[in-house]
Structures are given as structure tokens and as C-alpha cells.
Motif scaffolding. Structure first.
Motif, mmCIF file in Angstrom:
data_model
loop_
_atom_site.group_PDB
_atom_site.id
_atom_site.type_symbol
_atom_site.label_atom_id
_atom_site.label_comp_id
_atom_site.label_asym_id
_atom_site.label_seq_id
_atom_site.Cartn_x
_atom_site.Cartn_y
_atom_site.Cartn_z
ATOM 1 N N HIS A 43 -7.168 4.442 -4.264
ATOM 2 C CA HIS A 43 -8.456 5.105 -4.446
ATOM 3 C C HIS A 43 -9.394 4.158 -5.197
ATOM 4 O O HIS A 43 -9.715 3.099 -4.693
ATOM 5 N N ASP A 64 -4.708 9.083 -2.330
ATOM 6 C CA ASP A 64 -4.723 9.095 -3.796
ATOM 7 C C ASP A 64 -3.459 8.530 -4.439
ATOM 8 O O ASP A 64 -3.328 8.557 -5.659
ATOM 9 N N TYR A 65 -2.517 8.070 -3.656
ATOM 10 C CA TYR A 65 -1.303 7.512 -4.240
ATOM 11 C C TYR A 65 -0.614 6.577 -3.256
ATOM 12 O O TYR A 65 -0.917 6.557 -2.062
ATOM 13 N N VAL A 78 -0.400 6.625 -8.816
ATOM 14 C CA VAL A 78 -1.213 7.803 -8.513
ATOM 15 C C VAL A 78 -2.597 7.669 -9.129
ATOM 16 O O VAL A 78 -2.724 7.311 -10.302
ATOM 17 N N TYR A 79 -3.611 7.983 -8.331
ATOM 18 C CA TYR A 79 -4.968 8.173 -8.849
ATOM 19 C C TYR A 79 -5.111 9.666 -9.073
ATOM 20 O O TYR A 79 -4.853 10.468 -8.172
ATOM 21 N N TYR A 80 -5.503 10.052 -10.279
ATOM 22 C CA TYR A 80 -5.653 11.484 -10.593
ATOM 23 C C TYR A 80 -7.081 11.758 -11.019
ATOM 24 O O TYR A 80 -7.628 10.967 -11.764
ATOM 25 N N THR A 82 -5.686 14.063 -7.969
ATOM 26 C CA THR A 82 -5.270 13.928 -6.585
ATOM 27 C C THR A 82 -5.150 15.311 -5.967
ATOM 28 O O THR A 82 -4.929 16.293 -6.674
#
Length: 189
Positions: A43, A64-65, A78-80, A82
Motif C-alpha cells: 500500500h 493491504d498486505y 500489513v498496512y493498517y 486493512t
């Protein structure tokens, strides 16, 4: 006049030599990262993984991951916030969406320990970095025969997580340090 000139020449030479050495160090340090690590973009964020692991692991990329796996190591970046994590990936990493959402609100590595239900005797290293533009939390602990590392990078309303489950001798302490320090989100203005 000659004495006065020589008084300034030696400090200038020393300064130039020091500047040259620092430049060389920076060049070789960057070369080490370029040749020994692979940058992973997830992301808006980025993370590093050792190139040896990259070359032999299976790779799954989502919005997102990203998930990486071989026989001795699993890694989740991980992009949070998500939207969702595949249930098979979550099960392999022994993590839930609830844990990811609770990690988003932590303010210390002690809270991270509580969320992950880690006993004090399991902890190998822990720490945090608190700057005005971002906060980082890290924990590395032993569970069964594995080393589990969790790196959290908060910046504003966004976070990056890097979760690693690996055999004990899989990564060196220097590789863990490089992965943690390189977990990154660009500043939003």
C-alpha cells in the motif's frame, strides 16, 4: 605567516579525511542494503526482507498486505487499516483481525506484550522509538521452537506491521534490526 597557515591546515586536513570516511561508510552501508535486502511495497508503506529469504520463499501480494513463506519462516507485512486478511494466512500466522486492530492503538511495547499474550520469560528483546512524526514498537520472543518478531510502525492514522515466525537461527540479530528500522510509511502533509 607560515606558522599561522600551518595552524589551520592540519585541522582542515583532518576534517576532510573524516568527511571522506563518513561518505564512504554511507556508500557501503547503502550498498549492503541494496544487495542484501529486498524492498517490499505494501500500500503506502515499505519494509525490507533479506534477499536470501526472498529468493526461496513463496510470495503472496494483496492490496493491504503481503505474505511470504518457506519451510522455516513465515512473514506477514500489513498496512493498517486493512479491509481484511485471508483467513488461511491469519491461521498460519496465528493472528486475528482483532489483534491487528488492537495493535493499532498501542502506546508502548508493554501493551504489545499484553495483546500477544507473551510471558516475560519468553521475551528476547523489546523496545520503542518515539519521535514527533512516528512511533515504533518492537518485540522478539521465543515460542515453542520459533522466534517470533513483531515490528509496529505508527504514523498519524496509519500503521505498518511486520510479523515474522522463524526457526531460531534463521535470521541474525543484525537482520532483525535492519528489518525493524526499515519499516516505513511516508509522511503525509
Amino acid at each position: 605567516m607560515k606558522k599561522k597557515l600551518s595552524r589551520y591546515v592540519i585541522p582542515i586536513i583532518i576534517y576532510c579525511v573524516m568527511l571522506g570516511l563518513m561518505s564512504l561508510y554511507g556508500h557501503f552501508d547503502k550498498k549492503n542494503i541494496d544487495t542484501n535486502y529486498r524492498t517490499i511495497l505494501v500500500h503506502e508503506g515499505q519494509a525490507l526482507i533479506p534477499i536470501d529469504y526472498w529468493n526461496k520463499c513463496s510470495k503472496e501480494f494483496y492490496d493491504d498486505y503481503a505474505y511470504f513463506e518457506d519451510q522455516e519462516c513465515q512473514m506477514l507485512i500489513v498496512y493498517y487499516p486493512t479491509n481484511n486478511i485471508d483467513q488461511n494466512v491469519a491461521a498460519k500466522m496465528d493472528i486475528s483481525y482483532d489483534i491487528l486492530s488492537r495493535m493499532y492503538n498501542i502506546k508502548s511495547e508493554e501493551e504489545l506484550i499484553d495483546i500477544l499474550h507473551i510471558e516475560d520469560e519468553q521475551v528476547i528483546t523489546k523496545g520503542h522509538t518515539d519521535k514527533h512524526t512516528f512511533q515504533k514498537y518492537r518485540i522478539r520472543y521465543e515460542k515453542d521452537d520459533d522466534i517470533i518478531s513483531v515490528f509496529v510502525h505508527h504514523q498519524g492514522d496509519r500503521s505498518m506491521y511486520q510479523i515474522i515466525i522463524a526457526d531460531k537461527e534463521y535470521f541474525t540479530a543484525e537482520e532483525y534490526k535492519e528489518m525493524n528500522s526499515s519499516l516505513y510509511l511516508p509522511i503525509k502533509y
